[in-house]
Design a protein around this motif. Structure first.
Motif, short mmCIF file in Angstrom:
data_model
loop_
_atom_site.label_atom_id
_atom_site.label_comp_id
_atom_site.label_asym_id
_atom_site.label_seq_id
_atom_site.Cartn_x
_atom_site.Cartn_y
_atom_site.Cartn_z
N LEU A 249 -0.97 -5.05 -4.56
CA LEU A 249 -0.16 -5.89 -5.43
C LEU A 249 -0.13 -7.33 -4.92
O LEU A 249 -0.22 -8.28 -5.69
CB LEU A 249 1.26 -5.33 -5.53
N PHE A 250 0.00 -7.48 -3.60
CA PHE A 250 0.09 -8.81 -3.00
C PHE A 250 -1.20 -9.60 -3.23
O PHE A 250 -1.16 -10.81 -3.49
CB PHE A 250 0.37 -8.68 -1.50
N GLU A 251 -2.32 -8.93 -3.17
CA GLU A 251 -3.61 -9.60 -3.29
C GLU A 251 -4.17 -9.59 -4.72
O GLU A 251 -5.32 -9.96 -4.94
CB GLU A 251 -4.62 -8.94 -2.34
N SER A 252 -3.37 -9.17 -5.67
CA SER A 252 -3.82 -9.12 -7.06
C SER A 252 -4.26 -10.50 -7.56
O SER A 252 -3.68 -11.53 -7.20
CB SER A 252 -2.70 -8.59 -7.96
N SER A 253 -5.26 -10.51 -8.41
CA SER A 253 -5.77 -11.77 -8.96
C SER A 253 -4.86 -12.37 -10.02
O SER A 253 -5.05 -13.52 -10.43
CB SER A 253 -7.16 -11.54 -9.56
N ILE A 254 -3.88 -11.61 -10.47
CA ILE A 254 -3.03 -12.12 -11.57
C ILE A 254 -2.18 -13.30 -11.14
O ILE A 254 -1.78 -14.12 -11.97
CB ILE A 254 -2.14 -11.01 -12.16
N LEU B 261 0.15 -6.18 -13.83
CA LEU B 261 0.11 -5.51 -12.53
C LEU B 261 -0.26 -4.03 -12.68
O LEU B 261 -0.92 -3.44 -11.82
CB LEU B 261 1.46 -5.63 -11.83
N GLY B 262 0.17 -3.45 -13.81
CA GLY B 262 -0.13 -2.05 -14.05
C GLY B 262 -1.46 -1.80 -14.70
O GLY B 262 -1.82 -0.66 -15.01
N GLY B 263 -2.22 -2.88 -14.94
CA GLY B 263 -3.55 -2.75 -15.52
C GLY B 263 -3.56 -2.52 -17.01
O GLY B 263 -4.60 -2.11 -17.59
N GLU B 264 -2.43 -2.81 -17.69
CA GLU B 264 -2.38 -2.57 -19.14
C GLU B 264 -2.98 -3.70 -19.95
O GLU B 264 -3.38 -3.51 -21.10
CB GLU B 264 -0.93 -2.35 -19.57
N LEU B 265 -3.02 -4.93 -19.41
CA LEU B 265 -3.53 -6.06 -20.17
C LEU B 265 -4.84 -6.55 -19.57
O LEU B 265 -4.99 -6.54 -18.36
CB LEU B 265 -2.50 -7.21 -20.16
#
Length: 343
Positions: free
Chosen positions: A226-231, A339-343
């Motif tokens: 989560l910390f390293e997510s590209s979002i 974050l949950g990969g829905e979009l």
């Protein structure tokens, strides 16, 4: 269960105001906020959410702790913080009631914030169910039932149109209700059946809200992922760092301590702070979060990861104020879904 006709509600407020400071949604300059009631004020119980949350009653935006005065070589100091008068908060929505419980997790743990504790102990919280939830509401994602009494409320009420139904939930609420027994009448069986129907109607409305289908379990990933997510790069590029979201949020609790130097006198006070500001947690060597991306990430990671890891619940109540107030339309729900990969 008790009831009171709306035509008699001003009598109730007058009675309460004799023994307590009464805070209630007051409309002024086209905005509705919890303010201390005075006879003649324009009360608005129909509005779903006040412009700002009632958090500022128990955790003021600014609060003086200490006043000091220099007298020759001596300095006289006086502690002036806390809440001295008993008060009633009337018409608090369930999401805002739950936000008080989240603040308690922070301020009532050791070492206890005595000024906050004093404010909490002095208050009686009366909730009002949400008869008409709005499209920006997503409290159900965090297990909040806007039609029911929630934990932490002393008295729960329901707006039935021409009357308000009233049910005490705590010992404090029962004693308070007893003091108003000449104004509150017993609800009839028909009243209680109508309340059940109202609750069912609210529940159906919540199911059909556009943001009702959030699945928080989808962000149950490792903290590192989560910390390293590209979002964070994508969303923070839009962020202005204005802090509007944190100032209307009922669960944000960061603050700073400042001293005002008036020469021979001064004061020490607490004031709200925001993780979205560039000088937040500024230290001698600088700021540990130098970019807007890092500050933006901190806000959401705290609410969705860090706070839950420490307290077992999310630091968001789904009121939707941040969605409504953001000048560039950054959406809390979109962040959660991304974050949950829905979009």
């Amino acid at each position: 269960m008790k009831k009171i006709l709306k035509s008699q509600i001003s009598q109730l407020w007058k009675r309460i105001n004799q023994s307590y400071e009464l805070f209630i949604p007051i409309e002024k300059d086209n905005k509705v906020n919890f303010s201390m009631w005075q006879e003649g004020d324009q009360v608005n119980l129909e509005i779903l959410k006040t412009n700002s949350s009632p958090k500022n009653i128990i955790f003021p935006q600014t609060e003086t702790y200490l006043q000091f005065e220099k007298n020759g070589k001596k300095i006289n100091m006086e502690s002036v913080g806390g809440k001295k008068e008993a008060y009633v908060l009337f018409g608090v929505r369930p999401c805002d009631v739950v936000s008080f419980n989240l603040l308690d997790n922070v301020f009532l743990r050791e070492p206890v914030d005595r000024f906050y504790e004093e404010r909490r102990n002095k208050g009686i919280v009366i909730s009002m169910a949400c008869s008409d939830p709005e499209e920006t509401c997503f409290c159900s994602a965090f297990g909040i039932d806007p039609e029911n009494a929630v934990e932490g409320v002393d008295v729960a009420t329901w707006d039935m149109g021409d009357k308000i139904l009233w049910m005490a939930q705590t010992e404090k609420g029962k004693m308070f209700t007893q003091s108003l027994k000449d104004l509150l009448k017993e609800a009839t069986e028909e009243d209680e059946e109508a309340c059940v129907q109202l609750k069912n109607n609210i529940k159906e409305k919540v199911k059909n809200l556009p943001l009702s289908n959030i699945d928080m379990k989808k962000i149950d990933k490792s903290m590192k992922d989560l910390f390293e997510s590209s979002i964070w790069e994508d969303f923070s590029a839009q962020c202005l760092g204005c802090g509007s979201c944190t100032y209307v949020c009922p669960t944000c609790h960061c603050y700073d301590i400042q001293d005002f130097d008036g020469g021979k006198s001064g004061e020490r006070f607490r004031c709200w702070d925001s993780c979205m500001f560039s000088d937040f947690t500024l230290m001698a060597h600088g700021n540990p979060r130098k970019t807007q991306k890092e500050r933006f990430r901190q806000r959401f990671m705290h609410k969705l990861v860090y706070y839950p890891n420490n307290h077992g619940t999310y630091a968001c109540v789904g009121c939707g104020r941040c969605i409504e107030r953001c000048p560039v339309h950054i959406d809390m729900v979109k962040v959660i879904k991304k974050l949950g990969g829905e979009l």
